[in-house]
Design an enzyme around this catalytic site. Structure first.
Site, PDB file in Angstrom:
ATOM      1  N   GLY A 148      33.425   6.154  14.667  1.00 22.36           N
ATOM      2  CA  GLY A 148      34.052   7.461  14.591  1.00 22.36           C
ATOM      3  C   GLY A 148      35.483   7.399  15.081  1.00 22.36           C
ATOM      4  O   GLY A 148      35.888   6.455  15.780  1.00 22.36           O
ATOM      5  N   CYS A 149      36.253   8.412  14.718  1.00 24.55           N
ATOM      6  CA  CYS A 149      37.672   8.412  15.055  1.00 24.55           C
ATOM      7  C   CYS A 149      37.872   8.543  16.562  1.00 24.55           C
ATOM      8  O   CYS A 149      38.605   7.756  17.176  1.00 24.55           O
ATOM      9  CB  CYS A 149      38.377   9.523  14.300  1.00 24.55           C
ATOM     10  SG  CYS A 149      37.530  11.115  14.328  1.00 24.55           S
ATOM     11  N   TYR A 150      37.228   9.524  17.188  1.00 26.34           N
ATOM     12  CA  TYR A 150      37.371   9.684  18.638  1.00 26.34           C
ATOM     13  C   TYR A 150      36.854   8.455  19.391  1.00 26.34           C
ATOM     14  O   TYR A 150      37.500   7.982  20.320  1.00 26.34           O
ATOM     15  CB  TYR A 150      36.638  10.937  19.126  1.00 26.34           C
ATOM     16  CG  TYR A 150      37.234  12.265  18.734  1.00 26.34           C
ATOM     17  CD1 TYR A 150      38.487  12.668  19.216  1.00 26.34           C
ATOM     18  CD2 TYR A 150      36.546  13.164  17.928  1.00 26.34           C
ATOM     19  CE1 TYR A 150      39.021  13.913  18.882  1.00 26.34           C
ATOM     20  CE2 TYR A 150      37.078  14.403  17.587  1.00 26.34           C
ATOM     21  CZ  TYR A 150      38.313  14.780  18.072  1.00 26.34           C
ATOM     22  OH  TYR A 150      38.831  16.010  17.755  1.00 26.34           O
ATOM     23  N   THR A 152      36.768   5.375  18.421  1.00 21.79           N
ATOM     24  CA  THR A 152      37.700   4.257  18.261  1.00 21.79           C
ATOM     25  C   THR A 152      38.821   4.348  19.291  1.00 21.79           C
ATOM     26  O   THR A 152      39.106   3.386  20.023  1.00 21.79           O
ATOM     27  CB  THR A 152      38.292   4.261  16.838  1.00 21.79           C
ATOM     28  OG1 THR A 152      37.237   4.020  15.901  1.00 21.79           O
ATOM     29  CG2 THR A 152      39.368   3.203  16.677  1.00 21.79           C
ATOM     30  N   ALA A 153      39.471   5.509  19.343  1.00 23.92           N
ATOM     31  CA  ALA A 153      40.584   5.663  20.290  1.00 23.92           C
ATOM     32  C   ALA A 153      40.089   5.521  21.722  1.00 23.92           C
ATOM     33  O   ALA A 153      40.735   4.883  22.566  1.00 23.92           O
ATOM     34  CB  ALA A 153      41.251   7.027  20.082  1.00 23.92           C
TER      35      ALA A 153
END
Lengths: 345, 345, 345, 345
Positions: A148-150, A152-153
């Site tokens: 997921g995007c969150y 990953t960061a």
């Protein structure tokens, strides 16, 4: 190599096309879309005129199994889980950009996604595709659960601390800020320009499906349980995610120490860039690229460390990372097709 | 009553004009501006054509003492501290929108503002102008230190918990998101459209001057010391601040309990509005108004409470609150001139 | 081949770096900047970390003549005119992105730019670098006057009509809409986020310096004089220009005829794309790319033709076109380094 | 006086509520909405919490005729035409914000709106509610056709020229730029944040339904036919319309002459403001207000006049003007409830 995209009509699908058209090793052989099948991709995305003349096709698994050597699922969560097993059975590599194959415990799907999971056997076969943390596993994977995007960061931001047991796991608080592409291309009141513009909004407090995903990876990575707090916010921009991560330090550490640790940890990672002391990354500085940029500060007053982590959610948070995974699976240089300079401003 | 604005050329100054021109009890008798003195206010702000024909004047304390019965200082931090004592000596009420009179300990100015404080005797005379917390003190004040934008949103968000000793004071983490008006009207690289647009940026991690301001108020309010973490972010919008506040609970509490507590605490407060469970305020919902809107969630998994607090930083975070203070000082209905419906969308 | 950028610190300079770092035929050997000399380019543009480690240098003509085989001037108008003659004397190819070498009649500089022109002899040697119209001239040029952003969009939009004498030259009205990058990186009230956001503003009505540039090219191209109306507007976005062009038809023409004419005229032009009937290009559809997209409509009620032309002002309107010119001068494939898919959304 | 709003759930409806809650002469007695009937207005618009506690109701003409003394139709075009005749029969004043009663020739509805018109007898009874041009007619009207947003900005911009026969009617070209509220609150791909943000798009070239509306008013006003060109554009902002209007002058005129003419013509008009020579209005300068701001330039090179006209499309372009019309009908001061200072920035 021939690759196919299932769900080519969404933003992640369009971004995959942007990347793959410049990728020297692959050829796009199939674009699937249920809602817009039969139309040209340029009817959906005029910016692709002269770049791709493909026609979107109905996705029928029987018909498409032979159409490509690797498939990307760029579908909304809840779709891939019904189809991926067919590809897995045929040992055709799949990279699922949705959340359907990220969690190992199928009960978590009922709780957090509000639907039943993919077959447990398929969940077990999937590999979490965050190369900076799990590259070796990815090399031999057939089914990649693209993060997921969150997560990953967040996970790139946390990994050096986790690996060195430097923070109290239950103290982790993540304040996420996302652009609107994260919500997909589907029209809704929540993505209406006038509702988002000149506005910041928190959503899904305490019940976002990326919470168990992050907790699972922290558990895998540290062999300890963690219960975290995560609050996502929608900000008025199209692309970009920032996660501001707060942790209580388990031992004393200066900002300089922390920066050294991060530099050492990510020394060989092309896509991770670390700002100098007192410099903070901004989402625009990774716009349209596959970078994850980090800023670190220890506050000695509070004995807390704050990590600011930014990515382009459509790239490193979705399609760019998916291609990075494809490169790894195929033994290609991991940066192939991904050495894209951020567009600034 | 005649009122004057010193620093009328900034965004807070222009907003004071917007409010005061509709205020039934006052008349604008003086607009001061060093950089644009001699020009009409409409040359600086064409939107005021037909509304105010005033000319901006040089600010010379001797000349202006008699020009109004109350003065607003809408100047950047570091200006009012040199002039306010003259007004105080003459017992002319002043409301300072800058940070110059908020901190009681003058040494904190050296550390956080990087300049020397106003005279200590003047600091001691100032009253912190957050009506929802300190209304009784304000009634008798002559010099009001109008609160900072982030502290306003944060302290209104925290007060019911603080008053009831429900959270661990050292666990407080505030993640702030501000529109660009917070940086003032002065042109700089940091406020250039292309540097801010489609971008989120963290700044001043661990060293923002609103940290000691919030800690002081928490101390005043709870009689206990607190050391807090605060990270401000710049988001691509003009107006609006959101503070997402995280605290470890000192005792068990459900979201419903928390909501009841907040409703009870703010029962008589016109400008505080509380969202229902699972509803979250967005900055646009208070745009151009004096409201502070709150959303509350207890996460029983982590035993943490999250408060989402939004204000219009130019209004409740600056000029609106200043007028609210003026109303209180003068014994007028506190809402006079401030019953402004948010502009939406 | 070694290339240098003078004025590397502006937005066009940074965009040249983005393009040239991916260009297989060149190496960046010099980055000049007066205001930021001595700093690393990454201090000015953190997004370039890991991409360029160059240091910005003071620009002293004597010192830099030998530093590159070709120079780009990405300086504000009024700078290149004082230096380019030195390079011309040494027969070092220069591509001037500013307006200093576009007009052939030096008196027009006094009138429209409010300063004296480059030496007349240098003006005469310059070639107007709009490849789609003047490719043959560019092939042999040493000094390229890279076209203005509005003229690029307008002239590509008009050329098929001009070449076929289909419109009354004095009827041409151009309504331009530009993103804020067009104003450069210098901080000013006019580029302050809060002054531009949620705002549209017209500027320089009837006296924009691109008027004589467009009139000169129309004259060159048609051998007839034209006096045109042009109104530029600033819109709240970073990149992109749209010119909506209105002309009275000199003879009857259907939309279909017009579209056929345009398709035929631009048949071999990679960077010009033409929308189908009733489809209109949007600036985002060329974002970060070198395309110019056109939409055409004849209104038979008014006997008028409207052309909608969009470019990315930083690319086709500046740095992309400059590289296109460099490619032509050097006999390379014109698309080298410029096959960049628009970033969408 | 009791007033009702039919279509209260759209942006114009919400704006009517904002205005009317501050209006001293009226009380909101009915809010109708088909799609959200049964819900509280605050469920649709949380910004109205504490301001309006009304519940939206199903709209059944028989039931609501007696619910108010005057009704606003804030419905999309195509709805009011089926219901207004019932109110007209009962002589209940109606102000229709949609396009359904603006055109006198019913055949124009088939052509431009693609549906059949309201009953011809009702069309004949309607009065075009542009107070600055038709105040006397409005005073005695029962059914007001509230003007379109583009026509409002355009016709106020043109009226002084039309009245004095100063321009060639067939030369009129209007280039319109609108914020996204103009498209209504309904979710669609065209209003998706990511499709609009950082983008400018032309739409409906040559076939926008405001063309016949403007032509009809020009005809009424000048007693001559006019065939005009109008191109609307969508720009990335929520509120605001700018019309840039180009006309060939029928006689020689200087900018100063033109400005004098405009000042004289609008001398008594509170809501029309005229910028000085070389000053141009921006949409933000009328944000949230009922003003129409004008800038004028004559270009002696081309013998053309350009008028820049800005309004807030939700206010003067819809709800503000509707209330202005209500005030006139009822013989109240025309500015009642509308002396709203623009919110800036």
């Amino acid at each position: 190599m021939k690759v196919g995209i299932i769900g080519a009509n969404g933003y992640s699908g369009a971004e995959l096309i942007r990347i793959l058209k410049q990728h020297p090793e692959v050829e796009l052989s199939f674009l699937g879309s249920h809602s817009t099948s039969g139309t040209l991709i340029t009817e959906q995305y005029p910016h692709l005129e002269g770049i791709s003349e493909c026609r979107l096709e109905e996705m029928n698994v029987d018909d498409i199994l032979g159409r490509a050597d690797l498939f990307f699922f760029a579908t909304p969560s809840g779709v891939a889980k019904n189809h991926v097993h067919r590809f897995v059975d045929e040992e055709i590599p799949c990279i699922d950009l949705s959340g359907d194959h990220r969690l190992k415990d199928s009960r978590l799907y009922d709780k957090w996604y509000k639907y039943s999971s993919a077959p447990t056997s398929v969940l077990q076969k999937s590999t979490y595709g965050l190369p900076e943390l799990f590259r070796e596993d990815i090399k031999n994977a057939t089914l990649i659960a693209n993060p997921g995007c969150y997560p990953t960061a967040t996970l790139i931001g946390l990994a050096p601390l986790l690996k060195n047991n430097l923070v109290h796991l239950n103290s982790i608080i993540i304040d996420g800020k996302s652009g609107v592409t994260g919500a997909g291309r589907k029209a809704s009141m929540g993505t209406h320009y006038c509702e988002v513009n000149e506005n910041v909004k928190a959503y899904k407090l305490g019940n976002h499906q990326h919470i168990p995903e992050m907790e699972q990876v922290i558990q895998t990575y540290t062999h300890s349980d963690a219960t975290i707090t995560f609050t996502p916010h929608l900000v008025p921009m199209s692309r970009g995610i920032m996660c501001t991560i707060y942790c209580d330090l388990a031992q004393s550490l200066s900002t300089k120490d922390a920066l050294e640790l991060y530099h050492e940890f990510y020394r060989k990672e092309y896509f991770v860039r670390i700002r100098q002391e007192n410099q903070w990354p901004a989402t625009k500085e990774v716009y349209s690229s596959n970078y994850c940029d980090l800023g670190i500060a220890v506050d000695e007053r509070t004995n807390r460390i704050t990590i600011v982590s930014v990515i382009d959610n459509v790239m490193k948070g979705a399609s760019g990372q998916a291609v990075q995974n494809m490169n790894i699976i195929n033994g290609w240089n991991e940066q192939t097709g991904l050495k894209i300079t951020p567009v600034y401003p």
